[in-house]
Design an enzyme around this catalytic site. Structure first.
Site, short mmCIF file in Angstrom:
data_model
loop_
_atom_site.label_atom_id
_atom_site.label_comp_id
_atom_site.label_asym_id
_atom_site.label_seq_id
_atom_site.Cartn_x
_atom_site.Cartn_y
_atom_site.Cartn_z
N GLU A 152 0.82 -1.24 0.00
CA GLU A 152 0.00 0.00 0.00
C GLU A 152 0.84 1.28 0.00
O GLU A 152 0.55 2.21 0.77
CB GLU A 152 -0.98 -0.01 1.19
CG GLU A 152 -2.06 -1.05 1.04
CD GLU A 152 -3.19 -0.96 2.06
OE1 GLU A 152 -3.10 -0.15 3.01
OE2 GLU A 152 -4.17 -1.71 1.91
N GLU A 191 -5.60 -8.23 -0.37
CA GLU A 191 -6.32 -7.92 0.88
C GLU A 191 -7.76 -7.63 0.50
O GLU A 191 -8.02 -6.72 -0.31
CB GLU A 191 -5.73 -6.70 1.59
CG GLU A 191 -4.45 -6.97 2.34
CD GLU A 191 -3.98 -5.78 3.16
OE1 GLU A 191 -4.83 -5.08 3.74
OE2 GLU A 191 -2.76 -5.56 3.21
O1 AHR Z 1 -5.44 -5.68 7.07
C1 AHR Z 1 -5.30 -4.51 7.82
C2 AHR Z 1 -4.55 -3.41 7.10
O2 AHR Z 1 -5.32 -2.94 6.04
C3 AHR Z 1 -3.24 -3.80 6.45
O3 AHR Z 1 -2.17 -3.73 7.32
C4 AHR Z 1 -3.08 -2.76 5.39
O4 AHR Z 1 -2.32 -3.21 4.31
C5 AHR Z 1 -4.50 -2.38 5.03
O5 AHR Z 1 -4.67 -1.01 4.99
#
Ligand code: AHR
Length: 511
Positions: A173, A292
């Site tokens: 990210e 994610e």
């Molecule tokens: O999964 C929680 C968080 O969400 C992770 O650390 C990050 O990559 C995302 O913003």
């Protein structure tokens, strides 16, 4: 009663189910590692501190690949802190989650745990505070057989054999201003290109994932992917996508339709990737890693137990974002998995975030029990049964109106055909809040036989759609048999209760 007609055609397939779609994520965040998968001294822990009760649930859930060690955490992490004698490992401040990291769990522990869980490792390197050198050194430490300083250090630290990690994330990210080491697309694109190149010089067989957008409403979405790939197309195999969804202000109809946003996000990234491919006259395809995704109630981020609350000082593995998932959340998770599977020609990896305690299908208590949340079930069943070929489903469903996404199909579906075991599996949601749905499926090119599985997750008797599985309530949301599924020749029929997710698996032969 609403209606849906679904047509599946034996030879109308999208390709092999990418088994890496059923991935998960373990971050050094909150209680995912500590008191989640790892709790020395717990009555169920083995000699290495791995909780066997949690491990048993992980195996039942069935993730195929697990991303590690972050997440935001990785952007400030020194991998060297997590190897070597445990009593010599440094305690560090983790700025991403405002916690103290003991480093009692690190790379070797994760490799050992992954072997027990039977999961592939997806390792992320720190491209926030570190760069090319640390990334290539981690590959050498992990994958080089021996005879160099770093590979011999791995041996000295207890692993004679290389870890042989194939899948690597080039940071996390880095498009987000919240990220430690946040970068512009140009800065990141060049860094990913050079880090990827240097990592491949060490091990040419690795697969690399470039950071994409943290969600589809990022101001840089689209341009980020375009710029990053313009630099790094030749070096990378995948570009990542992240997305978290929640029910906003009681707008359940839009929440139930969030897979529409996931469809849009995926299809937009595919278009951007392919535009770079054309402009750069590249022959290879870069695919997508949705590494994610989940339901996450981010509204409460400022409350006591939320990550960016610094008023409690620096704590070790505090409770962070331990969302309790309800029936609606499980149905949404089922539809998100459907979206991923329907795009399995380009989405080759996906990781539900996270695995234990932190926005997770599995919960555990320190010194206490472990249990399944509602969202456990769609994942577990799809990871188990989605095998073989993805069938393209043609769906003619009644619609409902949603504020965010306009008219949406009431019935959402994905389907697979496993020729080896002669079964077609359907994963289907009824998003209708009040009405049951009559579903009529044409299995063209097949002759249907016995119904080998028919299960439904819905609102438990005497409860409402907000029912959850907590320590106090026990596992009240789960699967129960779906009655009345009939197969006549090539026709499969069933009725879904209002607001549910279901799996139906039928034995088939070729017509
Ligand atoms: O999964 C929680 C968080 O969400 C992770 O650390 C990050 O990559 C995302 O913003």
């Amino acid at each position: 009663m609403t209606n849906a007609r679904i047509t599946l055609v034996r030879d109308f397939t999208l390709g092999e189910v990418p088994r890496r779609l059923f991935g998960s994520f373990v971050e050094h965040m909150g209680r995912c590692v500590y008191t989640g998968i790892f709790e020395p001294g717990h009555p169920e822990a083995d000699e290495k501190g791995f909780r066997q009760d949690v491990l048993k649930l992980v195996k039942e859930l069935g993730p195929t690949v697990v991303r590690y060690p972050g997440g935001n955490f990785v952007s400030g992490y020194n991998w060297e802190d997590g190897v070597g004698p445990v009593d010599k490992r440094p305690r560090r401040l983790d700025g991403a989650w405002h916690t103290v990291e003991s480093n009692a769990f690190g790379l070797h522990e994760f490799v050992d745990w992954s072997r027990l869980a039977g999961t592939e490792i997806m390792e992320a390197v720190n491209l926030g505070t570190r760069g090319v050198d640390a990334a290539r050194e981690l590959v050498e430490y992990s994958n080089h057989p021996g005879g160099t300083y770093l590979s011999d250090l791995r041996k000295q630290n207890g692993s004679a054999e290389p870890f042989d990690i194939k899948l690597w994330c080039l940071g996390n990210e880095l498009d987000g201003p919240w990220q430690i080491g946040h970068k512009t697309a140009h800065e990141y694109g060049r860094l990913a290109q050079e880090a990827g190149k240097a990592m491949r010089f060490v091990d040419p067989d690795i697969e690399l994932v470039a950071v994409g957008s943290s969600h589809s409403s990022m101001p840089t979405f689209g341009e980020w992917e375009h710029t990053v790939l313009t630099h790094a197309y030749d070096e990378v195999d995948y570009v990542s996508l992240h997305a978290y969804y929640q029910e906003d202000d009681g707008d359940v109809k839009s929440f139930l339709a969030t897979a529409v946003d996931m469809d849009y996000f995926i299809e937009s990234v595919v278009s951007t990737v392919d535009a770079v491919r054309a402009a750069g006259k590249h022959s290879k395809h870069v695919n997508l890693s949705f590494d994610e995704w989940n339901v996450w109630y981010q509204r409460g981020l400022d409350t006591d137990d939320q990550p960016h609350n610094v008023s409690k000082g620096w704590r070790e593995h505090p409770r962070l974002i331990e969302d309790a998932y309800n029936v609606t959340d499980a149905i949404v998770v089922g539809t998100l998995l459907n979206s991923l599977l329907r795009h399995g020609d380009r989405v080759k990896i996906a990781n539900q975030a996270q695995l234990v305690n932190v926005i997770a299908p599995i919960r555990s208590e320190e010194n206490g029990p472990a249990w399944r949340q509602s969202i456990f079930w769609p994942f577990a069943r799809m990871a188990e049964l989605a095998r073989g070929q993805i069938l393209r489903a043609s769906v003619d469903s009644d619609k409902y109106e949603s504020a965010k996404f306009g008219d949406v199909d009431v019935v959402d579906v994905s389907a697979t055909w496993d020729e080896d075991n002669g079964r077609v599996a359907l994963f289907v949601a009824n998003r209708g809040l009040d009405e049951s749905a009559d579903v009529d499926v044409s299995l063209s090119g097949f002759v249907g036989g016995r119904v080998s599985r028919a299960e439904v997750l819905g609102v438990p008797n005497g409860k409402d759609r907000f029912a959850t599985n907590t320590l106090e309530s026990g596992e009240q949301v789960g699967l129960s048999p779906l009655a009345g599924v009939t197969v006549t020749g090539s026709r499969l029929r069933f009725t879904l209760p209002a607001l549910c997710w279901a799996v139906i698996e039928v034995e088939v032969t070729r017509a």
